[in-house]
Write a protein that holds these residues in place. Structure first.
Motif, PDB file in Angstrom:
ATOM      1  N   GLY A   1      85.989  60.086  40.594  1.00 52.98           N
ATOM      2  CA  GLY A   1      86.382  58.782  40.051  1.00 52.98           C
ATOM      3  C   GLY A   1      85.624  58.468  38.783  1.00 52.98           C
ATOM      4  O   GLY A   1      85.188  57.344  38.546  1.00 52.98           O
ATOM      5  N   TRP A   2      85.488  59.482  37.920  1.00 50.97           N
ATOM      6  CA  TRP A   2      84.584  59.418  36.771  1.00 50.97           C
ATOM      7  C   TRP A   2      85.388  59.387  35.478  1.00 50.97           C
ATOM      8  O   TRP A   2      85.830  60.428  34.977  1.00 50.97           O
ATOM      9  CB  TRP A   2      83.655  60.628  36.805  1.00 50.97           C
ATOM     10  CG  TRP A   2      82.461  60.551  35.905  1.00 50.97           C
ATOM     11  CD1 TRP A   2      82.111  59.530  35.084  1.00 50.97           C
ATOM     12  CD2 TRP A   2      81.455  61.560  35.762  1.00 50.97           C
ATOM     13  NE1 TRP A   2      80.945  59.820  34.434  1.00 50.97           N
ATOM     14  CE2 TRP A   2      80.517  61.057  34.836  1.00 50.97           C
ATOM     15  CE3 TRP A   2      81.247  62.807  36.326  1.00 50.97           C
ATOM     16  CZ2 TRP A   2      79.394  61.786  34.455  1.00 50.97           C
ATOM     17  CZ3 TRP A   2      80.137  63.526  35.955  1.00 50.97           C
ATOM     18  CH2 TRP A   2      79.211  63.025  35.036  1.00 50.97           C
ATOM     19  N   LYS A   3      85.572  58.214  34.914  1.00 48.56           N
ATOM     20  CA  LYS A   3      86.331  58.058  33.670  1.00 48.56           C
ATOM     21  C   LYS A   3      85.539  58.640  32.508  1.00 48.56           C
ATOM     22  O   LYS A   3      84.338  58.428  32.390  1.00 48.56           O
ATOM     23  CB  LYS A   3      86.637  56.590  33.416  1.00 48.56           C
ATOM     24  CG  LYS A   3      87.575  56.344  32.240  1.00 48.56           C
ATOM     25  CD  LYS A   3      87.900  54.868  32.110  1.00 48.56           C
ATOM     26  CE  LYS A   3      88.854  54.629  30.947  1.00 48.56           C
ATOM     27  NZ  LYS A   3      89.198  53.175  30.800  1.00 48.56           N
ATOM     28  N   GLN A   4      86.237  59.369  31.611  1.00 48.95           N
ATOM     29  CA  GLN A   4      85.593  60.042  30.495  1.00 48.95           C
ATOM     30  C   GLN A   4      86.019  59.461  29.156  1.00 48.95           C
ATOM     31  O   GLN A   4      87.096  58.870  29.027  1.00 48.95           O
ATOM     32  CB  GLN A   4      85.935  61.544  30.519  1.00 48.95           C
ATOM     33  CG  GLN A   4      85.453  62.259  31.764  1.00 48.95           C
ATOM     34  CD  GLN A   4      83.947  62.257  31.885  1.00 48.95           C
ATOM     35  OE1 GLN A   4      83.250  62.854  31.075  1.00 48.95           O
ATOM     36  NE2 GLN A   4      83.428  61.588  32.907  1.00 48.95           N
ATOM     37  N   LYS A   5      85.175  59.620  28.156  1.00 49.42           N
ATOM     38  CA  LYS A   5      85.525  59.258  26.789  1.00 49.42           C
ATOM     39  C   LYS A   5      84.959  60.312  25.845  1.00 49.42           C
ATOM     40  O   LYS A   5      84.010  61.022  26.175  1.00 49.42           O
ATOM     41  CB  LYS A   5      84.993  57.878  26.424  1.00 49.42           C
ATOM     42  CG  LYS A   5      83.483  57.745  26.466  1.00 49.42           C
ATOM     43  CD  LYS A   5      83.069  56.314  26.110  1.00 49.42           C
ATOM     44  CE  LYS A   5      81.543  56.180  26.138  1.00 49.42           C
ATOM     45  NZ  LYS A   5      81.118  54.794  25.776  1.00 49.42           N
ATOM     46  N   GLN A   6      85.580  60.413  24.662  1.00 52.53           N
ATOM     47  CA  GLN A   6      85.171  61.436  23.710  1.00 52.53           C
ATOM     48  C   GLN A   6      83.743  61.194  23.241  1.00 52.53           C
ATOM     49  O   GLN A   6      83.311  60.062  23.025  1.00 52.53           O
ATOM     50  CB  GLN A   6      86.112  61.444  22.507  1.00 52.53           C
ATOM     51  CG  GLN A   6      85.838  62.544  21.501  1.00 52.53           C
ATOM     52  CD  GLN A   6      85.930  63.940  22.106  1.00 52.53           C
ATOM     53  OE1 GLN A   6      84.930  64.449  22.638  1.00 52.53           O
ATOM     54  NE2 GLN A   6      87.115  64.533  22.053  1.00 52.53           N
ATOM     55  N   SER A   7      82.966  62.283  23.109  1.00 49.89           N
ATOM     56  CA  SER A   7      81.594  62.176  22.642  1.00 49.89           C
ATOM     57  C   SER A   7      81.577  61.940  21.141  1.00 49.89           C
ATOM     58  O   SER A   7      82.575  62.117  20.446  1.00 49.89           O
ATOM     59  CB  SER A   7      80.829  63.462  22.967  1.00 49.89           C
ATOM     60  OG  SER A   7      81.362  64.539  22.222  1.00 49.89           O
ATOM     61  N   ALA A   8      80.429  61.542  20.628  1.00 51.77           N
ATOM     62  CA  ALA A   8      80.298  61.259  19.192  1.00 51.77           C
ATOM     63  C   ALA A   8      80.597  62.494  18.358  1.00 51.77           C
ATOM     64  O   ALA A   8      81.153  62.404  17.255  1.00 51.77           O
ATOM     65  CB  ALA A   8      78.893  60.743  18.893  1.00 51.77           C
ATOM     66  N   ALA A   9      80.251  63.680  18.896  1.00 46.69           N
ATOM     67  CA  ALA A   9      80.491  64.917  18.156  1.00 46.69           C
ATOM     68  C   ALA A   9      81.927  65.407  18.288  1.00 46.69           C
ATOM     69  O   ALA A   9      82.338  66.350  17.618  1.00 46.69           O
ATOM     70  CB  ALA A   9      79.527  65.995  18.639  1.00 46.69           C
ATOM     71  N   GLY A  10      82.694  64.780  19.178  1.00 38.23           N
ATOM     72  CA  GLY A  10      84.111  65.120  19.319  1.00 38.23           C
ATOM     73  C   GLY A  10      84.389  66.468  19.957  1.00 38.23           C
ATOM     74  O   GLY A  10      85.415  67.084  19.682  1.00 38.23           O
ATOM     75  N   HIS A  11      83.477  66.940  20.870  1.00 37.92           N
ATOM     76  CA  HIS A  11      83.674  68.269  21.437  1.00 37.92           C
ATOM     77  C   HIS A  11      84.260  68.255  22.841  1.00 37.92           C
ATOM     78  O   HIS A  11      84.444  69.305  23.454  1.00 37.92           O
ATOM     79  CB  HIS A  11      82.339  69.044  21.450  1.00 37.92           C
ATOM     80  CG  HIS A  11      81.278  68.366  22.271  1.00 37.92           C
ATOM     81  ND1 HIS A  11      80.324  67.561  21.704  1.00 37.92           N
ATOM     82  CD2 HIS A  11      81.022  68.379  23.602  1.00 37.92           C
ATOM     83  CE1 HIS A  11      79.513  67.101  22.649  1.00 37.92           C
ATOM     84  NE2 HIS A  11      79.928  67.588  23.809  1.00 37.92           N
ATOM     85  N   ARG A  12      84.552  67.069  23.398  1.00 40.89           N
ATOM     86  CA  ARG A  12      85.137  67.003  24.737  1.00 40.89           C
ATOM     87  C   ARG A  12      86.576  67.509  24.720  1.00 40.89           C
ATOM     88  O   ARG A  12      87.350  67.186  23.821  1.00 40.89           O
ATOM     89  CB  ARG A  12      85.121  65.570  25.262  1.00 40.89           C
ATOM     90  CG  ARG A  12      83.741  65.044  25.608  1.00 40.89           C
ATOM     91  CD  ARG A  12      83.231  65.675  26.893  1.00 40.89           C
ATOM     92  NE  ARG A  12      81.927  65.149  27.255  1.00 40.89           N
ATOM     93  CZ  ARG A  12      81.760  64.085  28.036  1.00 40.89           C
ATOM     94  NH1 ARG A  12      82.790  63.445  28.510  1.00 40.89           N
ATOM     95  NH2 ARG A  12      80.542  63.673  28.330  1.00 40.89           N
ATOM     96  N   SER A  13      86.956  68.290  25.740  1.00 39.95           N
ATOM     97  CA  SER A  13      88.337  68.785  25.822  1.00 39.95           C
ATOM     98  C   SER A  13      88.948  68.605  27.200  1.00 39.95           C
ATOM     99  O   SER A  13      90.162  68.742  27.362  1.00 39.95           O
ATOM    100  CB  SER A  13      88.373  70.270  25.431  1.00 39.95           C
ATOM    101  OG  SER A  13      87.541  71.034  26.292  1.00 39.95           O
ATOM    102  N   VAL A  14      88.122  68.313  28.216  1.00 40.52           N
ATOM    103  CA  VAL A  14      88.609  68.173  29.584  1.00 40.52           C
ATOM    104  C   VAL A  14      88.336  66.764  30.081  1.00 40.52           C
ATOM    105  O   VAL A  14      87.247  66.228  29.871  1.00 40.52           O
ATOM    106  CB  VAL A  14      87.924  69.200  30.527  1.00 40.52           C
ATOM    107  CG1 VAL A  14      88.379  68.989  31.963  1.00 40.52           C
ATOM    108  CG2 VAL A  14      88.237  70.615  30.081  1.00 40.52           C
ATOM    109  N   GLY A  15      89.324  66.159  30.715  1.00 37.04           N
ATOM    110  CA  GLY A  15      89.113  64.871  31.356  1.00 37.04           C
ATOM    111  C   GLY A  15      89.331  63.666  30.485  1.00 37.04           C
ATOM    112  O   GLY A  15      88.983  62.551  30.874  1.00 37.04           O
ATOM    113  N   LEU A  16      89.931  63.862  29.302  1.00 32.85           N
ATOM    114  CA  LEU A  16      90.119  62.722  28.386  1.00 32.85           C
ATOM    115  C   LEU A  16      91.453  62.030  28.592  1.00 32.85           C
ATOM    116  O   LEU A  16      91.585  60.839  28.341  1.00 32.85           O
ATOM    117  CB  LEU A  16      89.998  63.193  26.933  1.00 32.85           C
ATOM    118  CG  LEU A  16      88.608  63.706  26.536  1.00 32.85           C
ATOM    119  CD1 LEU A  16      88.645  64.301  25.138  1.00 32.85           C
ATOM    120  CD2 LEU A  16      87.579  62.591  26.594  1.00 32.85           C
TER     121      LEU A  16
END
Length: 588
Positions: A247-262
């Protein structure tokens, strides 16, 4: 363990080896590192703040729930000392701690040490630079401790323990000890974590790849713990399912490297049960197989925990949970239900610690109080049975009731009531002594019977340990030749010379395999028992009587004391031998 010879009654600190220090660690401290309630630091010892006496409040410093640093530093220093003296012993002890004990905080501390210590399989090179061989990789033991999995076992590390390994290593005081030991860069501002992040990532990956395991941990109340492990390890999930289960909502990191769970997350939410009836809540519990921890925080305030809801939660409770929740079960009237009572009685029979003696204080029924005391007896019996499974061991208890024990005799009685119930009556021989020995026999193998046996003992008279030995011999006590005799003396050691006690054993035909002292001192102490053990050249162990106030310490001490040496006349503790026989853990 302290082993003496004929001319040296005690070993100087410089001569105390790793085996002696390891046994001291087990016999001399409960090592509770984490406490879930406010406490008081009184000269480096933790005491609960609630109900503390005014004197303790005045002398103590308030501490918040969580890691109690003085205890952590003391234990970690002891482990480091043993590691420096004998790395191989420490490696076996870490494996033993995980697989053979229920000492949770000790497992955390030994795992932390093994993950950061310097034997990490590095190559050892010849003069020409070629690799001659590789060093032992004892960090792999720390990895194996974290990754060890055995379905329904209580001896593998819980998610909370996995997190606590990192929290312990991050503590500034522990980080300083590790740097001083050469386990990390002395110039680095970051604490040495060794392989923790790598193995925590493996641990999380295994659970992400097996979603039922991950879901089970969430249902058991570990959701926030799992998030903290993931953050601390810098874990990168491979699928959105990991975030959805937590139940863990995700948001993009400052560096913009997130690709899963957005995007497209279907979060598994744990909503409150407000607006639902008791029957509907019970249906949810059974349908979702919810745990006690998951449910209690979500119940409507106007409904609370009802008998029906508690009954629905019973399948999720462990035997330990059931024992701890005895006051709640009694208050809800559920102890009169035959099925629930049968399940609870089974939990009493499988107790591995004496915490039930603390729970007794919150129970009204005398019948339930007696049953909880039975749980304490069962814990002691299980410890003795495990320690004596390989050898026929007979135990001789000699209880000092001389005048020097005035002021300490009552504490001795309480300790004995906690431990004597663990011994089979046919293998237990007890005598009290001043200048006259008196044979004592409990009418049953129970705490109540031991208390009844001891109630008339008062401190008075002179001291002659040998009087107790002769009294048992006159009463017809004989030890089979193939059995090993462990002699445990309860008192302050003040009395006749050690050679007189040796002579008494020999005159009575008793071949002693090991000796121990449960030290209970009102003012000063002597050295009768230590000197006797040295002259007999058998292992000598010492434990403070007040250690038995800790409900977890009794089984640990009994196991260590009851492991007689494998050969008569051996100076090595049988318990240390058992530790060294424990196979080293390996990463599967």
């Amino acid at each position: 363990m302290t082993t003496q010879n004929a001319t040296t009654p005690t070993l100087p600190e410089a001569q105390r080896g790793p085996a002696e220090k390891l046994l001291d660690l087990v016999l001399g401290g409960s090592a509770h590192l984490w406490h879930n309630r406010p406490g008081l630091d009184v000269n480096g010892v933790w005491h609960p703040a609630q109900g503390a006496k005014p004197d303790l409040v005045r002398r103590g410093t308030p501490v918040q729930p969580g890691l109690f640093v003085p205890s952590a530093v003391k234990l970690y220093r002891q482990l480091l000392d043993i590691y420096r003296l004998n790395t191989d012993l420490m490696a076996h002890f870490a494996s033993y701690a995980l697989t053979q004990t229920d000492w949770r905080d000790l497992k955390v501390a030994t795992c932390a040490l093994m993950l950061v210590q310097s034997h990490s399989g590095q190559p050892v090179r010849e003069d020409d630079g070629s690799i001659a061989f590789h060093d032992d990789d004892f960090r792999a033991i720390g990895e194996a401790m974290l990754l060890h999995y055995e379905r329904k076992s209580t001896r593998m590390l819980t998610p909370k323990a996995v997190l606590r390994v990192a929290e312990l290593l991050e503590s500034p005081e522990i980080a300083r000890l590790n740097r001083e030991a050469g386990f990390g860069d002395p110039a680095s501002r970051k604490p040495p974590l060794g392989r923790w992040k790598t193995v925590a990532t493996k641990w999380l990956r295994l659970r992400e790849q097996n979603l039922p395991m991950l879901q089970g941990l969430v249902k058991a109340g570990y959701k926030e713990t799992l998030k903290r492990i993931a953050r601390k390890a810098g874990y990168k999930p491979v699928s959105q399912a990991f975030f959805e289960v937590l139940g863990w909502k995700q948001k993009q990191s400052a560096a913009g490297h997130r690709s899963v769970g957005l995007e497209g997350l279907t979060l598994v939410k744990r909503e409150r049960f407000d607006g639902l009836s008791e029957a509907e809540i019970c249906e949810w519990i059974e349908l979702e197989r919810l745990s006690y921890k998951e449910v209690v925080g979500r119940l409507p305030k106007d409904l609370g925990l009802t008998p029906a809801i508690m009954a629905a939660l019973l399948p999720s409770l462990s035997d330990r949970d059931l024992r701890m929740l005895t006051p709640t079960l009694e208050e809800l009237g559920l102890m009169s239900d035959p099925a629930i009572r049968a399940r609870w009685e089974k939990a009493v029979a499988t107790a591995t610690d004496q915490r039930a003696l603390h729970i007794v204080k919150n129970v009204r029924s005398q019948e339930l109080k007696a049953k909880l005391e039975e749980a304490s007896d069962n814990a002691a019996k299980a410890a003795v049975a495990e320690a004596t499974a390989e050898t026929d061991v007979r135990v001789m208890f000699l209880i000092d009731k001389s005048g020097s024990m005035e002021g300490a005799i009552e504490q001795s009685k309480e300790a004995l009531s906690r431990i004597l119930a663990g011994f089979p009556l046919e293998k237990l021989h007890i005598a009290s002594f001043d200048t006259l020995g008196t044979v004592l026999k409990p009418k049953a193998s129970s705490r109540a019977a031991v208390q009844h046996m001891l109630q008339g003992i008062k401190a008075s008279g002179g001291t002659a340990h040998a009087a107790g030995v002769h009294a048992l011999h006159r009463a017809g006590v004989r030890v089979p030749q193939e059995a090993k005799l462990v002699v445990i003396v309860v008192g302050d050691e003040a009395g006749e010379s050690g050679d007189q006690l040796v002579r008494a054993f020999r005159e009575c035909g008793y071949t002693v395999a090991a000796m121990a002292l449960l030290l209970s001192v009102a003012s000063t102490r002597g050295n009768t028992v230590r000197t006797c053990a040295g002259l007999l050249r058998v292992p000598f162990s010492e434990v403070q009587v007040d250690q038995f106030e800790d409900p977890y310490q009794v089984p640990r001490v009994l196991k260590a004391l009851m492991d007689a040496p494998t050969a008569t006349g051996a100076s090595q503790s049988g318990w240390v031998e058992r530790v060294m026989r424990t196979p080293l853990l390996k990463v599967a």
